[in-house]
Scaffold this motif. Sequence first.
Motif, mmCIF file in Angstrom:
data_model
loop_
_atom_site.group_PDB
_atom_site.id
_atom_site.type_symbol
_atom_site.label_atom_id
_atom_site.label_comp_id
_atom_site.label_asym_id
_atom_site.label_seq_id
_atom_site.Cartn_x
_atom_site.Cartn_y
_atom_site.Cartn_z
ATOM 1 N N ALA A 291 0.814 -1.228 0.000
ATOM 2 C CA ALA A 291 0.000 0.000 0.000
ATOM 3 C C ALA A 291 0.845 1.275 0.000
ATOM 4 C CB ALA A 291 -0.969 -0.006 1.170
ATOM 5 N N ASP A 292 1.963 1.287 0.765
ATOM 6 C CA ASP A 292 2.779 2.518 0.829
ATOM 7 C C ASP A 292 3.397 2.824 -0.528
ATOM 8 O OD1 ASP A 292 2.139 2.966 3.371
ATOM 9 O OD2 ASP A 292 4.018 2.223 4.253
ATOM 10 N N ASP A 293 3.988 1.790 -1.121
ATOM 11 C CA ASP A 293 4.625 1.950 -2.425
ATOM 12 C C ASP A 293 3.588 2.440 -3.457
ATOM 13 O OD1 ASP A 293 6.463 1.785 -4.414
ATOM 14 O OD2 ASP A 293 6.355 -0.402 -4.648
ATOM 15 N N PHE A 294 2.427 1.792 -3.431
ATOM 16 C CA PHE A 294 1.349 2.137 -4.365
ATOM 17 C C PHE A 294 0.903 3.593 -4.168
ATOM 18 C CE2 PHE A 294 -3.207 2.656 -5.018
ATOM 19 C CZ PHE A 294 -3.332 2.293 -6.350
ATOM 20 N N SER A 295 0.664 3.990 -2.920
ATOM 21 C CA SER A 295 0.101 5.333 -2.712
ATOM 22 C C SER A 295 1.131 6.424 -3.044
ATOM 23 C CB SER A 295 -0.484 5.496 -1.318
ATOM 24 O OG SER A 295 0.438 5.121 -0.359
ATOM 25 N N GLN A 296 2.426 6.139 -2.770
ATOM 26 C CA GLN A 296 3.448 7.146 -3.134
ATOM 27 C C GLN A 296 3.470 7.375 -4.649
ATOM 28 O OE1 GLN A 296 7.232 5.850 -1.499
ATOM 29 N NE2 GLN A 296 6.449 6.120 0.583
ATOM 30 N N LYS A 297 3.443 6.264 -5.388
ATOM 31 C CA LYS A 297 3.460 6.393 -6.854
ATOM 32 C C LYS A 297 2.185 7.076 -7.360
ATOM 33 C CE LYS A 297 6.643 2.768 -8.137
ATOM 34 N NZ LYS A 297 6.901 1.366 -8.346
ATOM 35 N N LEU A 298 1.068 6.754 -6.711
ATOM 36 C CA LEU A 298 -0.202 7.354 -7.138
ATOM 37 C C LEU A 298 -0.187 8.867 -6.899
ATOM 38 C CD1 LEU A 298 -3.082 7.145 -8.201
ATOM 39 C CD2 LEU A 298 -3.848 6.523 -5.898
ATOM 40 N N VAL A 299 0.323 9.292 -5.765
ATOM 41 C CA VAL A 299 0.389 10.729 -5.457
ATOM 42 C C VAL A 299 1.250 11.430 -6.506
ATOM 43 C CG1 VAL A 299 1.341 12.410 -3.823
ATOM 44 C CG2 VAL A 299 -0.085 10.523 -2.998
ATOM 45 N N CYS A 300 2.387 10.814 -6.812
ATOM 46 C CA CYS A 300 3.321 11.417 -7.775
ATOM 47 C C CYS A 300 2.635 11.623 -9.149
ATOM 48 C CB CYS A 300 4.515 10.468 -7.856
ATOM 49 S SG CYS A 300 5.746 11.018 -8.969
ATOM 50 N N GLU A 301 1.912 10.602 -9.613
ATOM 51 C CA GLU A 301 1.236 10.716 -10.924
ATOM 52 C C GLU A 301 0.050 11.685 -10.855
ATOM 53 O OE1 GLU A 301 2.307 9.462 -13.889
ATOM 54 O OE2 GLU A 301 4.039 8.960 -12.646
#
Length: 470
Positions: A291-301
């Motif tokens: 979840a952390d990895d996913f949400s960081q990438k999602l925020v960036c995009e």
Amino acid sequence: MDMLIGGKHISSDDLEEVKNPYNGEVIDTVPIAHLQTAQLAIDEANKAKKSIQEMSAFKVSNKLFDVLEKLKSNRQALAELLSLEVGKPINESLVELDRSVETLKLAAEEAKRIYGESVPLDAGLNGKGFFAFTQRVPLGVVAAITPFNYPLNLTIHKIAPALACKNTVIIKPPSEAPLTVMKFAELVNEEFPDGVINTLTGYGSEVGDYLVTSPEVNKISFTGSVTTGLMISQKAGMKKVTLELGGNDPLIVLKDADIDKAVKGVINGAFLNAGQVCMGVKRIIVEDEIADDFSQKLVCETEKLVMGNPLDEKTTLGTLISENAAIQVEEAVSNAVTEGAEILTGGARDGAFYEATVIDNVTPDMDLVVRETFGPVAPIIHVNSLDEAIDVANATEYGLQAGVFTNDYSAAMRCAQEIDAGTVFVNKQSTFRTDNMPFGGFKSSGVGKEGIKYSVEEMTKTKLIGLNLR
Ligand code: NAP
């Protein structure tokens, strides 16, 4: 802009302003029709039934191809009008125009393959000696009642198959965005006899309701909210009804998923048309481990999206349909924050704009995800297993579409079989539709299917003709 009824332009003493949600400017006005005009539209549509039913399938098909060419030549102008009235980025409006052309093409092709079948009556008691076959015959008058978010293509999904199987049509467009489809109706009227296509503006609760309850309308093809859909199903009486209603689509990201691909799916699924999409991604269900990895990438995009004038080609996030709609989204997000959710990016409103918002630590019981939040919001719900992911996905009154990202085929197949929705995509977000596929939800998301061939089934009735040969 006037209504088109029986081939004539009709106005009214009362006019409604259609406003650009981006700057509040008045784009045009449309008549506020009342019951007498609604009855006139019903009379004209009934009068015109014979004229289209006498046309050959060959001719109907060619006429639909001619309309398609006209739509193509008006592509840019209609896309601009669509952006003006809906606040949708111009590039998305152009896609809607291209989809509309595709929908018309499918209908023009389908007009030539509306088949019946032979029926062996001799398989039944006393049926020996018969030759029998079925025909799909038109219903008569189809009322197309449609929403604001894809006002052109969603209405063409009703008009085009209705004409392909030789019905006449009354369009009740959304009051907030009636103009593009009214212009399109003018193009159709140039090709078909007067009265085959009619437009009726005014309030849904008045003229829409009149169409729904009139015994002289044979079919209601409705796309819109669950609340209105439910009311229509209770009032429509004996006529056929198709209801394409709201959604609350899940996107499951399992721990083995291609995270970049899933993030791309959310960017498209949650933020397309500022999140005002029935099959938009409304709940992101992620395995805790990633979840952390996913949400960081999602925020960036998410932060790469460009909010601005819908007519500017660089804009990727337009306005909502109105300031009021944006306020409702703002309230839903702020209530979730009060209940413990955390905004990772976005969360601010400016008039009818609402920022693309990623919100974490959402729980399945929060109103933000229990109701259909119609705005650019990506709520993340953490789960610890596939079983829990499927349970959360199904914990909703809706069942339109769903997506799961995984490379584990048994997990993918379990999601496909166990999620109670009209469509389940694997390694694709729910926000995907081709215009020929059977589209339509389960549970409160609706009744019946669209997608040209399937709409033709819903817009015809089966007649059996039996010849006694002995
Ligand atoms: P809505 O408020 O239900 O309005 C849809 C249409 O119904 C409008 O033309 C409206 O006219 C008319 N209407 C309102 N009250 C009526 C009544 N009593 N009788 C007959 N017609 C009536 O929906 P919306 O806010 O425009 O659209 C958003 C909703 O549509 C969302 O829930 C979204 O998920 C859903 N949707 C579903 C699909 C799908 O294919 N499943 C696709 C797109 C959108 P007025 O505008 O004059 O009120």
